[in-house]
Design a protein around this motif. Structure first.
Motif, PDB file in Angstrom:
ATOM      1  N   LEU A  79      36.915 -10.742  40.315  1.00  0.00           N
ATOM      2  CA  LEU A  79      36.063 -11.830  40.783  1.00  0.00           C
ATOM      3  C   LEU A  79      34.716 -11.279  41.222  1.00  0.00           C
ATOM      4  O   LEU A  79      34.655 -10.317  41.989  1.00  0.00           O
ATOM      5  N   LEU A 140      44.208 -14.787  32.545  1.00  0.00           N
ATOM      6  CA  LEU A 140      43.456 -15.911  33.094  1.00  0.00           C
ATOM      7  C   LEU A 140      44.378 -16.864  33.843  1.00  0.00           C
ATOM      8  O   LEU A 140      44.047 -17.340  34.939  1.00  0.00           O
ATOM      9  N   LEU A 144      44.072 -17.697  37.819  1.00  0.00           N
ATOM     10  CA  LEU A 144      43.862 -19.051  38.313  1.00  0.00           C
ATOM     11  C   LEU A 144      44.996 -19.483  39.238  1.00  0.00           C
ATOM     12  O   LEU A 144      44.759 -20.151  40.254  1.00  0.00           O
ATOM     13  N   VAL A 154      38.330 -23.976  41.255  1.00  0.00           N
ATOM     14  CA  VAL A 154      37.172 -23.476  40.517  1.00  0.00           C
ATOM     15  C   VAL A 154      36.222 -24.620  40.194  1.00  0.00           C
ATOM     16  O   VAL A 154      35.012 -24.525  40.390  1.00  0.00           O
ATOM     17  N   LEU A 157      35.564 -24.433  35.322  1.00  0.00           N
ATOM     18  CA  LEU A 157      36.130 -23.327  34.560  1.00  0.00           C
ATOM     19  C   LEU A 157      35.705 -23.460  33.106  1.00  0.00           C
ATOM     20  O   LEU A 157      35.981 -24.472  32.460  1.00  0.00           O
ATOM     21  N   ASN A 161      31.566 -18.723  32.574  1.00  0.00           N
ATOM     22  CA  ASN A 161      31.890 -18.146  33.882  1.00  0.00           C
ATOM     23  C   ASN A 161      32.909 -17.019  33.787  1.00  0.00           C
ATOM     24  O   ASN A 161      33.323 -16.488  34.819  1.00  0.00           O
ATOM     25  N   LEU A 162      33.318 -16.663  32.570  1.00  0.00           N
ATOM     26  CA  LEU A 162      34.431 -15.746  32.392  1.00  0.00           C
ATOM     27  C   LEU A 162      34.008 -14.471  31.680  1.00  0.00           C
ATOM     28  O   LEU A 162      33.047 -14.460  30.903  1.00  0.00           O
ATOM     29  N   LEU A 172      36.179 -13.400  36.573  1.00  0.00           N
ATOM     30  CA  LEU A 172      35.614 -14.736  36.806  1.00  0.00           C
ATOM     31  C   LEU A 172      34.399 -14.625  37.716  1.00  0.00           C
ATOM     32  O   LEU A 172      34.419 -13.909  38.716  1.00  0.00           O
ATOM     33  N   TRP A 178      32.658 -22.813  43.604  1.00  0.00           N
ATOM     34  CA  TRP A 178      34.044 -23.207  43.880  1.00  0.00           C
ATOM     35  C   TRP A 178      34.107 -24.225  45.016  1.00  0.00           C
ATOM     36  O   TRP A 178      33.226 -24.300  45.874  1.00  0.00           O
ATOM     37  N   ASP A 215      41.272 -28.142  37.055  1.00  0.00           N
ATOM     38  CA  ASP A 215      41.247 -26.744  36.616  1.00  0.00           C
ATOM     39  C   ASP A 215      42.306 -26.489  35.552  1.00  0.00           C
ATOM     40  O   ASP A 215      42.074 -25.761  34.581  1.00  0.00           O
TER      41      ASP A 215
END
Length: 352
Positions: A79, A140, A144, A154, A157, A161-162, A172, A178, A215
């Motif tokens: 993150l 992933l 999550l 999130v 998503l 953003n990944l 992420l 968020w 999400d």
């Protein structure tokens, strides 16, 4: 916003910003002149500057709380969490721009989108196979599920953003968007992206807080893209002759090949729908057709882990780059290649 800026923290530490490396709907990301892998995100003109500063400060503080410490554990970091609030140092107070310094995800990852198309995989992730997409989908889903367990949402998503690496590990970013509760204050999720918005949230007023179910819808879309070589599950022209409008229009009208094969028209070159293991195909159908029974991130993690158990994957006897589920008796990627596109091209009869 030009480069050459200096930003300063509340304690007076300064960083010089270098090149702009990214931008989004709310802010800009810059390289930072530092020996550590850091970048800075600046958000000019947020709707409520004081609320934005408070949001970032709370996220920085929560980085030391046990639940968040667990999310940030491990190497590489998963993150891009805000490390310290900063603001531009030069100019008038009225021109101040706020933001934060965070880990530079480029240090360990590539943009997630690189895994979604054959052209970028071939050049930037040359060892990637369907198994890589499967591992990324699992990583992933697990991430999550952990985020939801700590009561974060999130809210936006999406691939932008990944991050992903060649082994399928996932990171992420854009943590500042968020949704979370800190004491009595709810910091609402602010963003949504067409194509990754749950049907029950399409058209609702801006500012309506998202939830974990929204999400979970975006997760299902992303898992589909990972396993279908980037194909969006709601891609396709309406089969009833209506004009194609957007992914969201298809979402609202339930136009999805896995839910109703006759609802959309797709090119013959797309990956065949039956390449999916039966359990995953059923999860997709539920995720896209029944919001009340939509699988959670933990449900996806359990199912995806099972598909990576010993004996569940098979390597094509013609092309070693073609990996597929053992449930399918012949190679789906060879089928696709016969239709003009090979998602995982390789040399014929190369050794696995």
């Amino acid at each position: 916003m030009s480069v050459g800026l200096t930003v300063v923290s509340g304690t007076g530490h300064t960083w010089r910003l270098t090149e702009q490396i990214g931008s989004g709907s709310e802010g800009f990301v810059y390289g930072v002149d530092d020996t550590r892998p850091l970048v800075a995100k600046l958000v000019p003109g947020p709707p409520d500057p004081e609320a934005f500063r408070r949001r970032v400060a709370r996220l920085v503080r929560r980085r030391r709380e046990p639940g968040t410490v667990g999310l940030l554990a491990g190497t590489p970091v998963r993150l891009a969490w805000p490390l310290v609030p900063v603001h531009t140092a030069a100019g008038r107070a009225a021109d101040r721009v706020d933001g934060y310094v965070m880990t530079d995800m480029r240090h360990a990852y590539q943009p997630f989108s690189h895994l979604l198309t054959a052209a970028t995989r071939r050049v930037l992730l040359p060892r990637a196979t369907w198994a890589t997409g499967l591992r990324a989908a699992l990583a992933l889903s697990r991430l999550l599920a952990e985020v939801h367990a700590e009561e974060y949402v999130v809210g936006d998503l999406k691939p932008d953003n990944l991050w992903v690496d060649e082994t399928g590990r996932v990171g992420l970013a854009d943590i500042d968007s968020w949704q979370f509760r800190d004491g009595r204050e709810l910091f609402r999720g602010r963003m949504r992206t067409p194509g990754y918005t749950a049907p029950e949230r399409i058209g609702v007023p801006a500012g309506t807080p998202p939830d974990t179910a929204s999400d979970d819808f975006a997760l299902a879309v992303l898992v589909h893209q990972l396993l279908m070589s980037g194909l969006h599950p709601f891609a396709g022209y309406p089969a009833d002759g209506a004009d194609y409008v957007s992914y969201d229009d298809n979402v609202r009208h339930g136009r999805c090949r896995l839910v109703d094969r006759a609802s959309v028209v797709l090119p013959r070159s797309v990956p065949p729908a039956d390449l999916l293991p039966r359990r995953l195909a059923e999860l997709f159908r539920t995720a896209f057709a029944d919001p009340l029974r939509r699988p959670s991130a933990a449900d996806w993690a359990e199912a995806l882990a099972a598909e990576q158990a010993p004996g569940r994957l098979r390597v094509c006897t013609v092309t070693a780059r073609h990996v597929h589920t053992v449930e399918r008796p012949w190679c789906p990627w060879c089928d696709q290649a016969e239709r003009g596109v090979d998602s995982y091209p390789g040399h014929a009869r190369e050794k696995a």
